[in-house]
Design a protein around this motif. Structure first.
Motif, PDB file in Angstrom:
ATOM      1  N   PHE A   4       0.834  -1.201   0.000  1.00  0.00           N
ATOM      2  CA  PHE A   4       0.000   0.000   0.000  1.00  0.00           C
ATOM      3  C   PHE A   4       0.869   1.251   0.000  1.00  0.00           C
ATOM      4  O   PHE A   4       0.595   2.204  -0.735  1.00  0.00           O
ATOM      5  N   GLY A  39      -3.699  12.581   4.241  1.00  0.00           N
ATOM      6  CA  GLY A  39      -4.476  11.348   4.182  1.00  0.00           C
ATOM      7  C   GLY A  39      -3.630  10.132   4.535  1.00  0.00           C
ATOM      8  O   GLY A  39      -4.079   9.224   5.233  1.00  0.00           O
ATOM      9  N   PHE A  40      -2.389  10.137   4.057  1.00  0.00           N
ATOM     10  CA  PHE A  40      -1.475   9.051   4.385  1.00  0.00           C
ATOM     11  C   PHE A  40      -1.165   9.037   5.875  1.00  0.00           C
ATOM     12  O   PHE A  40      -1.129   7.970   6.503  1.00  0.00           O
ATOM     13  N   ASP A  42      -3.115  10.114   8.211  1.00  0.00           N
ATOM     14  CA  ASP A  42      -4.328   9.638   8.867  1.00  0.00           C
ATOM     15  C   ASP A  42      -4.407   8.118   8.794  1.00  0.00           C
ATOM     16  O   ASP A  42      -4.756   7.452   9.773  1.00  0.00           O
ATOM     17  N   TRP A  43      -4.057   7.559   7.658  1.00  0.00           N
ATOM     18  CA  TRP A  43      -4.086   6.111   7.491  1.00  0.00           C
ATOM     19  C   TRP A  43      -3.082   5.436   8.423  1.00  0.00           C
ATOM     20  O   TRP A  43      -3.391   4.429   9.060  1.00  0.00           O
ATOM     21  N   ILE A  46      -4.230   5.293  12.067  1.00  0.00           N
ATOM     22  CA  ILE A  46      -5.199   4.237  12.373  1.00  0.00           C
ATOM     23  C   ILE A  46      -4.460   2.981  12.829  1.00  0.00           C
ATOM     24  O   ILE A  46      -4.844   2.335  13.806  1.00  0.00           O
TER      25      ILE A  46
END
Length: 67
Positions: A4, A39-40, A42-43, A46
């Protein structure tokens, strides 16, 4: 997870190349890269089980750049 991350890097490189080829402004490219990196982040947060809310950062960035 490695695949990913690799996909994100390849997709980001291709998108930046296309934006440069279409002669987009540096502000647009910078905003795009910043949103992708938020966004990365944030990922990743998680998976690390840490709280990260990029919505306020994105809103401030858009207001700062003025798009």
């Amino acid at each position: 997870m490695i695949w990913f991350i690799f996909f994100i890097i390849v997709a980001l490189g291709i998108n930046i190349a296309v934006m440069v080829q279409k002669q987009k402004s540096a502000r647009e490219i910078g905003l795009f890269v910043t949103i992708i990196l938020l966004g990365f982040a944030d990922w990743i947060s998680i998976f690390l089980e840490r709280q990260f809310n990029p919505n306020q950062w994105i809103a401030k960035l858009i207001d700062l750049i003025g798009l």
